[in-house]
Design a protein around this motif. Sequence first.
Motif, short mmCIF file in Angstrom:
data_model
loop_
_atom_site.label_atom_id
_atom_site.label_comp_id
_atom_site.label_asym_id
_atom_site.label_seq_id
_atom_site.Cartn_x
_atom_site.Cartn_y
_atom_site.Cartn_z
N UNK A 52 0.83 -1.21 0.00
CA UNK A 52 0.00 0.00 0.00
C UNK A 52 0.86 1.26 0.00
N UNK A 53 1.86 1.26 0.85
CA UNK A 53 2.77 2.39 0.93
C UNK A 53 3.52 2.60 -0.39
N UNK A 93 -11.73 2.61 1.95
CA UNK A 93 -11.96 1.16 2.07
C UNK A 93 -11.39 0.62 3.37
N UNK A 94 -10.15 0.94 3.66
CA UNK A 94 -9.49 0.36 4.83
C UNK A 94 -9.95 1.00 6.14
N UNK A 95 -10.28 2.27 6.10
CA UNK A 95 -10.56 2.98 7.35
C UNK A 95 -12.05 3.20 7.60
N UNK A 124 -6.59 -1.99 10.09
CA UNK A 124 -6.25 -0.69 9.53
C UNK A 124 -4.74 -0.58 9.37
N UNK A 125 -4.25 -0.34 8.15
CA UNK A 125 -2.79 -0.17 7.96
C UNK A 125 -2.28 1.01 8.77
N UNK A 476 -1.30 5.76 16.48
CA UNK A 476 -1.06 4.69 15.51
C UNK A 476 -2.38 4.22 14.90
N UNK A 477 -3.49 4.37 15.63
CA UNK A 477 -4.78 3.90 15.13
C UNK A 477 -5.38 4.84 14.09
#
Length: 478
Positions: A52-53, A93-95, A124-125, A476-477
């Motif tokens: 992703x990064x 999508x992820x969050x 969550x990335x 971090x979250x």
Amino acid sequence: MLFNSISFAVFLPIVFVLYWFATKGNQKIQNVLLLVASYYFYACWDWRFLFLLVFSTLLDYFTGLKMAEAKTRRVKSFWFWLSIVVNLGFLGVFKYYNFFAGSLAEGLSLLGFEADFRTLQVILPVGISFYTFHGLSYVIDIYKEKIKPEKSFIDYSVFVSFFPLLVAGPIERATHLLPQIQQRRDFNYAKAKDGLRQILWGLFKKIVIADNCAEVANLIFNNHEDYSGSALVIGAILFAFQIYGDFSGYSDIALGTARLFGIDLLKNFAFPYFSRDIAEFWRRWHISLSSWFRDYLYIPLGGSKGGAWSKVRNVFIIFLVSGFWHGANWTFVAWGFVNALFIMPSILFNTNRDNVDIVAQGRIFPTIQEFLAVCTTFCMTVFCWIFFRSEDVSHALSYIGRIFSKSLFTVPNVVLGHKLWFLVPFLIIEWFGRESEYAISKIELKFPVFVRWGFYYTVIVAVLYFAGSKQQFIYFQF
């Protein structure tokens, strides 16, 4: 990999030695090393999300080049919106997907319709909100022709993924960080020593202040029905110090670590709990995010220009979006909404720039008026943090309702313990260092060597003593 972990204590010296001695001052090799170290740093959390990064980095890098090459406005806009949509799409999508799916299902249920939307079983990335905003600011600045695209993929990749800021900021701008990455960097002993000092103070904030406050704050928030209103007030205050020590501590470690490599990052905190109004608080808290929303959302919407309705609309938009940025929960939206309410009078009456300098500048003590203003602003901020910390809105409302009950005037039924006495010297040090870059940055100018080293050893002992209960950083979250 956490800043407050043994693995980072081993990782950082190794990268530092390789960076300054193995590269022999070659800027290109230094950047390659920083990129490899940054990817390893991120992979230590979960190597599967490296794609992703890397994908986000590739997307924005090539988008920037394509916009610069575009012959027409239409083509340029295509590449611009491609980057915006894809970046926000991944973030959505992820969050936010599960949040929207669950909220929609609940809303339909209230209307008498049963719906069962499939949710995504993904985590969550870490840092996705931060590195996405790095890329978005870069693309937007190119589109508005404020900067030219970076041709070196390595240099741009370091800008996006530089490990001190990768997972929790500060949110850097290409105009500030990229020129430092592009130029030669020579070792500066004074800068490195200052970096170590800031790292030490950041670790103290996190391990001694934040983590100890967290023990009591978590106990009170998770069992708020068992505590009196007075105890709940203490719990909210301790969470305020927890999140400040946690996040500003992370920022101090990030800025200090970057300085070890000859790089200056944006200042992210400027003693926000010494603010005299909410507008000043938001100029001093999470500065990189506040300025990001100001430059890329608030000002394009019209800012404080126009009539009262425009001002009200713009303020609520920026605070609701800021709240939603922090997490997929209605508590963050409520937190943003309450902050917007609190800051609105200063916006409508044009008093939001009344307090620009630090409180009691050049003086040891504030005036009574300044003291009362700081206390009032802190109380308003603590009230907002209740929404931020709560599990859901009903939890927050129940917590607040119990505060404003008869038990508010009783003796708090909570045992604080000896660990929290560190708050007293911490506040004193922060107060006397409030005009500095960070609280202890000018300690060498004010005290003789035996006092300085006595202080350093005391801080180190405190950090090592409390280092056993390692806790993840709150941001971090996000």
